[in-house]
Write a protein that holds these residues in place. Structure first.
Motif, PDB file in Angstrom:
ATOM      1  N   ILE A   1       4.223  -4.545 -14.997  1.00  0.00           N
ATOM      2  CA  ILE A   1       5.389  -4.194 -14.070  1.00  0.00           C
ATOM      3  C   ILE A   1       6.255  -3.425 -14.892  1.00  0.00           C
ATOM      4  O   ILE A   1       6.705  -4.206 -16.106  1.00  0.00           O
ATOM      5  CB  ILE A   1       6.074  -5.294 -13.374  1.00  0.00           C
ATOM      6  CG1 ILE A   1       5.082  -6.347 -12.539  1.00  0.00           C
ATOM      7  CG2 ILE A   1       7.189  -4.767 -12.258  1.00  0.00           C
ATOM      8  CD1 ILE A   1       4.291  -5.886 -11.394  1.00  0.00           C
ATOM      9  N   ALA A   2       6.629  -2.146 -14.357  1.00  0.00           N
ATOM     10  CA  ALA A   2       7.821  -1.282 -15.308  1.00  0.00           C
ATOM     11  C   ALA A   2       9.052  -1.893 -14.796  1.00  0.00           C
ATOM     12  O   ALA A   2       9.179  -2.121 -13.921  1.00  0.00           O
ATOM     13  CB  ALA A   2       7.845   0.316 -14.701  1.00  0.00           C
ATOM     14  N   LEU A   3       9.797  -2.001 -15.953  1.00  0.00           N
ATOM     15  CA  LEU A   3      11.138  -2.789 -15.814  1.00  0.00           C
ATOM     16  C   LEU A   3      12.358  -1.542 -16.203  1.00  0.00           C
ATOM     17  O   LEU A   3      13.490  -1.888 -15.895  1.00  0.00           O
ATOM     18  CB  LEU A   3      11.476  -3.861 -16.892  1.00  0.00           C
ATOM     19  CG  LEU A   3      10.258  -4.914 -16.347  1.00  0.00           C
ATOM     20  CD1 LEU A   3      10.693  -6.197 -17.391  1.00  0.00           C
ATOM     21  CD2 LEU A   3      10.730  -5.382 -14.820  1.00  0.00           C
ATOM     22  N   ARG A   4      11.776  -0.631 -17.196  1.00  0.00           N
ATOM     23  CA  ARG A   4      12.738   0.196 -17.827  1.00  0.00           C
ATOM     24  C   ARG A   4      12.423   1.524 -18.259  1.00  0.00           C
ATOM     25  O   ARG A   4      10.859   1.464 -18.771  1.00  0.00           O
ATOM     26  CB  ARG A   4      13.762  -0.349 -18.903  1.00  0.00           C
ATOM     27  CG  ARG A   4      14.755   0.348 -19.263  1.00  0.00           C
ATOM     28  CD  ARG A   4      15.557  -0.323 -20.156  1.00  0.00           C
ATOM     29  NE  ARG A   4      16.635   0.496 -21.093  1.00  0.00           N
ATOM     30  CZ  ARG A   4      17.648   0.963 -20.573  1.00  0.00           C
ATOM     31  NH1 ARG A   4      18.115   0.584 -19.211  1.00  0.00           N
ATOM     32  NH2 ARG A   4      18.720   1.574 -21.313  1.00  0.00           N
ATOM     33  N   GLY A   5      12.841   2.660 -18.323  1.00  0.00           N
ATOM     34  CA  GLY A   5      12.404   3.749 -19.075  1.00  0.00           C
ATOM     35  C   GLY A   5      12.122   5.100 -18.144  1.00  0.00           C
ATOM     36  O   GLY A   5      12.550   5.225 -17.007  1.00  0.00           O
TER      37      GLY A   5
ATOM     38  N   HIS B   1       6.134   0.076  -0.691  1.00  0.00           N
ATOM     39  CA  HIS B   1       5.215   1.174  -0.709  1.00  0.00           C
ATOM     40  C   HIS B   1       4.222   0.614  -1.688  1.00  0.00           C
ATOM     41  O   HIS B   1       4.493   0.365  -2.758  1.00  0.00           O
ATOM     42  CB  HIS B   1       6.014   2.335  -0.892  1.00  0.00           C
ATOM     43  CG  HIS B   1       5.487   3.671  -0.920  1.00  0.00           C
ATOM     44  ND1 HIS B   1       3.980   3.984  -1.156  1.00  0.00           N
ATOM     45  CD2 HIS B   1       6.031   4.807  -0.311  1.00  0.00           C
ATOM     46  CE1 HIS B   1       3.729   5.111  -0.806  1.00  0.00           C
ATOM     47  NE2 HIS B   1       4.826   5.594  -0.452  1.00  0.00           N
ATOM     48  N   PHE B   2       2.891   0.952  -1.357  1.00  0.00           N
ATOM     49  CA  PHE B   2       1.790   0.628  -2.046  1.00  0.00           C
ATOM     50  C   PHE B   2       0.928   1.998  -2.737  1.00  0.00           C
ATOM     51  O   PHE B   2       0.010   1.848  -3.163  1.00  0.00           O
ATOM     52  CB  PHE B   2       0.996  -0.354  -1.508  1.00  0.00           C
ATOM     53  CG  PHE B   2       1.580  -1.768  -1.290  1.00  0.00           C
ATOM     54  CD1 PHE B   2       1.220  -2.605  -2.322  1.00  0.00           C
ATOM     55  CD2 PHE B   2       2.214  -1.984  -0.199  1.00  0.00           C
ATOM     56  CE1 PHE B   2       1.596  -3.674  -2.037  1.00  0.00           C
ATOM     57  CE2 PHE B   2       2.838  -3.123   0.050  1.00  0.00           C
ATOM     58  CZ  PHE B   2       2.739  -4.027  -0.833  1.00  0.00           C
ATOM     59  N   GLY B   3       1.592   3.144  -2.597  1.00  0.00           N
ATOM     60  CA  GLY B   3       1.066   4.299  -2.912  1.00  0.00           C
ATOM     61  C   GLY B   3       1.807   4.970  -4.013  1.00  0.00           C
ATOM     62  O   GLY B   3       1.489   5.963  -4.349  1.00  0.00           O
ATOM     63  N   GLU B   4       2.653   4.398  -4.789  1.00  0.00           N
ATOM     64  CA  GLU B   4       3.603   4.985  -5.751  1.00  0.00           C
ATOM     65  C   GLU B   4       2.846   4.470  -6.942  1.00  0.00           C
ATOM     66  O   GLU B   4       1.536   3.846  -7.035  1.00  0.00           O
ATOM     67  CB  GLU B   4       4.949   4.147  -5.824  1.00  0.00           C
ATOM     68  CG  GLU B   4       5.574   4.551  -4.657  1.00  0.00           C
ATOM     69  CD  GLU B   4       6.398   5.780  -4.607  1.00  0.00           C
ATOM     70  OE1 GLU B   4       5.428   6.552  -4.070  1.00  0.00           O
ATOM     71  OE2 GLU B   4       7.467   6.196  -4.919  1.00  0.00           O
ATOM     72  N   GLU B   5       3.252   4.856  -7.957  1.00  0.00           N
ATOM     73  CA  GLU B   5       2.716   4.627  -9.395  1.00  0.00           C
ATOM     74  C   GLU B   5       2.252   3.339  -9.850  1.00  0.00           C
ATOM     75  O   GLU B   5       3.096   2.339  -9.374  1.00  0.00           O
ATOM     76  CB  GLU B   5       3.350   5.377 -10.699  1.00  0.00           C
ATOM     77  CG  GLU B   5       3.511   6.654 -10.859  1.00  0.00           C
ATOM     78  CD  GLU B   5       4.234   7.386  -9.538  1.00  0.00           C
ATOM     79  OE1 GLU B   5       4.987   6.824  -8.752  1.00  0.00           O
ATOM     80  OE2 GLU B   5       4.089   8.407  -9.697  1.00  0.00           O
ATOM     81  N   THR B   6       1.305   2.753 -10.475  1.00  0.00           N
ATOM     82  CA  THR B   6       0.640   1.454 -10.698  1.00  0.00           C
ATOM     83  C   THR B   6       1.738   0.624 -11.054  1.00  0.00           C
ATOM     84  O   THR B   6       1.746  -0.575 -10.700  1.00  0.00           O
ATOM     85  CB  THR B   6      -0.495   1.642 -11.595  1.00  0.00           C
ATOM     86  OG1 THR B   6      -1.436   2.422 -11.042  1.00  0.00           O
ATOM     87  CG2 THR B   6      -1.100   0.323 -11.954  1.00  0.00           C
ATOM     88  N   PRO B   7       2.272   0.655 -12.252  1.00  0.00           N
ATOM     89  CA  PRO B   7       3.443  -0.110 -12.535  1.00  0.00           C
ATOM     90  C   PRO B   7       4.814  -0.263 -11.885  1.00  0.00           C
ATOM     91  O   PRO B   7       5.384  -1.224 -12.031  1.00  0.00           O
ATOM     92  CB  PRO B   7       3.762   0.427 -13.947  1.00  0.00           C
ATOM     93  CG  PRO B   7       3.195   1.860 -14.281  1.00  0.00           C
ATOM     94  CD  PRO B   7       2.480   2.120 -12.933  1.00  0.00           C
ATOM     95  N   LEU B   8       4.911   0.461 -10.844  1.00  0.00           N
ATOM     96  CA  LEU B   8       6.012   0.488  -9.752  1.00  0.00           C
ATOM     97  C   LEU B   8       5.417  -0.363  -8.527  1.00  0.00           C
ATOM     98  O   LEU B   8       6.067  -1.434  -8.075  1.00  0.00           O
ATOM     99  CB  LEU B   8       6.498   1.613  -9.347  1.00  0.00           C
ATOM    100  CG  LEU B   8       7.169   2.510 -10.403  1.00  0.00           C
ATOM    101  CD1 LEU B   8       7.458   3.780  -9.466  1.00  0.00           C
ATOM    102  CD2 LEU B   8       8.101   1.786 -10.866  1.00  0.00           C
ATOM    103  N   VAL B   9       4.041  -0.467  -8.289  1.00  0.00           N
ATOM    104  CA  VAL B   9       3.542  -1.128  -7.199  1.00  0.00           C
ATOM    105  C   VAL B   9       3.149  -2.289  -7.502  1.00  0.00           C
ATOM    106  O   VAL B   9       3.628  -3.538  -6.593  1.00  0.00           O
ATOM    107  CB  VAL B   9       2.356  -0.222  -6.626  1.00  0.00           C
ATOM    108  CG1 VAL B   9       1.456  -1.005  -5.789  1.00  0.00           C
ATOM    109  CG2 VAL B   9       2.676   1.087  -6.309  1.00  0.00           C
ATOM    110  N   GLY B  10       2.731  -2.816  -8.630  1.00  0.00           N
ATOM    111  CA  GLY B  10       2.227  -4.140  -9.132  1.00  0.00           C
ATOM    112  C   GLY B  10       1.465  -4.890  -8.018  1.00  0.00           C
ATOM    113  O   GLY B  10       0.727  -4.102  -7.396  1.00  0.00           O
ATOM    114  N   TYR B  11       1.938  -5.854  -7.436  1.00  0.00           N
ATOM    115  CA  TYR B  11       0.973  -6.556  -6.425  1.00  0.00           C
ATOM    116  C   TYR B  11       2.009  -6.655  -5.128  1.00  0.00           C
ATOM    117  O   TYR B  11       1.557  -7.189  -4.175  1.00  0.00           O
ATOM    118  CB  TYR B  11       0.575  -7.819  -6.707  1.00  0.00           C
ATOM    119  CG  TYR B  11       1.376  -8.717  -7.670  1.00  0.00           C
ATOM    120  CD1 TYR B  11       2.440  -9.487  -7.071  1.00  0.00           C
ATOM    121  CD2 TYR B  11       1.350  -8.717  -9.118  1.00  0.00           C
ATOM    122  CE1 TYR B  11       3.363 -10.251  -8.190  1.00  0.00           C
ATOM    123  CE2 TYR B  11       2.359  -9.227  -9.689  1.00  0.00           C
ATOM    124  CZ  TYR B  11       3.130 -10.267  -9.254  1.00  0.00           C
ATOM    125  OH  TYR B  11       3.999 -10.806 -10.040  1.00  0.00           O
TER     126      TYR B  11
END
Ligand code: SF4
Length: 311
Positions: free
Chosen positions: A222-226, A63-73
């Motif tokens: 990229i989000a890893l935790r939190g 999915h490429f419409g999620e929050e920026t740090p979840l979508v990454g590339y």
């Protein structure tokens, strides 16, 4: 030290099996969410969410419409679960949440889906509306972990989780992504019949933040935790945005990562309520964003999409 998802260590310590057992026990008199229906789902009874003892999935995809740090590339590996424990009357995914679009499957199949999303380059496994299906999903995490899953787990939920369920998820979930939908209990009751929603959501967010802390984003973005909070702005200030953002900053953390969402549109039964029968205005959205900025929160709206940097 190289980063690894939290469930890997929990599994290595032999604790994942215990947690799965505990989670299935909660289904015998279901208190997975704050509706606390108390029905025996293992005995074939059905509560508010309509799911019994087997997982029901609607769809899955990068999915490429999620929050920026979840979508990454590479995209966020979303798995949409069918039905919902909250059931907002204006839900934009009402075909899945209210009408039950989806198919009955198994934890083993879900594990396969997770591994296929990893194979396709997704940055995380993003369970959408997962709480009412929690035991089946943590069983899937166990199976997938044994076969090499190494992505963070995102719990993309409505904020109406019971503390019993969250206690089990401690050591399994890497990123909590709850909605905070309504600050006022009368509003919550009007649109979900869950009068306790604001209190439950406040307690749930406190517990989620205690477990995982502020959102950690690595050098690649990229989000890893939190904790990542979502808030949908409603017409007529119905969501209570101003109070919510102040509370997040003062009671959770001024570093809280928040997505202030603008996409409200009247869906499903929203037209039964005059105040919900329109989209929000630009002025309403900018006002909400301004309150969030004044509260000093980290906003998804202020982060440049990574794919624009890479491509
Ligand atoms: S998950 Fe929530 S809504 Fe579903 S049966 Fe359990 S307590 Fe009821």
């Amino acid at each position: 030290m190289e980063w690894e998802p939290v469930y890997v260590r929990t599994h290595e310590k032999g604790l994942l099996k215990e947690k799965i057992k505990e989670a299935y026990t909660l289904l015998e008199s279901c208190v997975l969410c704050a509706r606390r229906c108390g029905v025996n789902r293992l005995g074939g009874e059905e509560g508010f969410c309509k799911v019994r003892d087997e997982p029901v999935v609607s769809s899955f995809n990068p999915h490429f419409g999620e929050e920026t740090p979840l979508v990454g590339y590479g995209g966020s590996g979303t798995i949409f679960l069918t039905h919902c424990n909250l059931g907002c009357i204006f839900c934009q995914n009402y075909d899945i949440s209210h009408l039950g679009k989806g198919y009955v499957t198994s934890s083993a199949k879900i594990a396969e889906i997770m591994l296929s999303l990893q194979q396709r380059g997704c940055h995380n496994i993003n369970f959408v509306t997962p709480t009412h299906q929690m035991p089946f999903l943590i069983k899937a995490i166990e199976i997938a972990a044994e076969k090499g899953l190494s992505l963070p787990i995102v719990w993309n939920c409505g904020g109406y989780e019971s503390l019993d369920a969250l206690k089990i998820l401690d050591g399994i979930v890497d990123i909590y992504m709850p909605d905070f939908k309504f600050w006022d209990e009368r509003t919550a009751f009007r649109y979900t019949r869950a009068r306790s929603y604001p209190d439950v959501a406040r307690n749930a967010l406190r517990e989620m933040h205690r477990q995982v802390g502020d959102l950690y984003i690595n050098a690649e973005g990229i989000a890893l935790r939190g904790l990542l909070v979502r808030h949908l702005v409603l017409p007529e200030r119905l969501a209570g945005t101003k109070d919510l953002v102040r509370w997040l900053s003062e009671e959770i953390s001024p570093r809280t990562y928040l997505n202030v969402m603008a996409q409200y549109r009247p869906c499903y039964r929203a037209f039964e309520f005059l105040e919900l029968s329109r989209c929000i205005t630009e002025a309403e959205y900018n006002e909400a964003l301004g309150w969030a900025r004044d509260a000093g929160l980290r906003l998804d709206q202020d982060i440049a999409p990574i794919r624009r940097i890479f491509f």
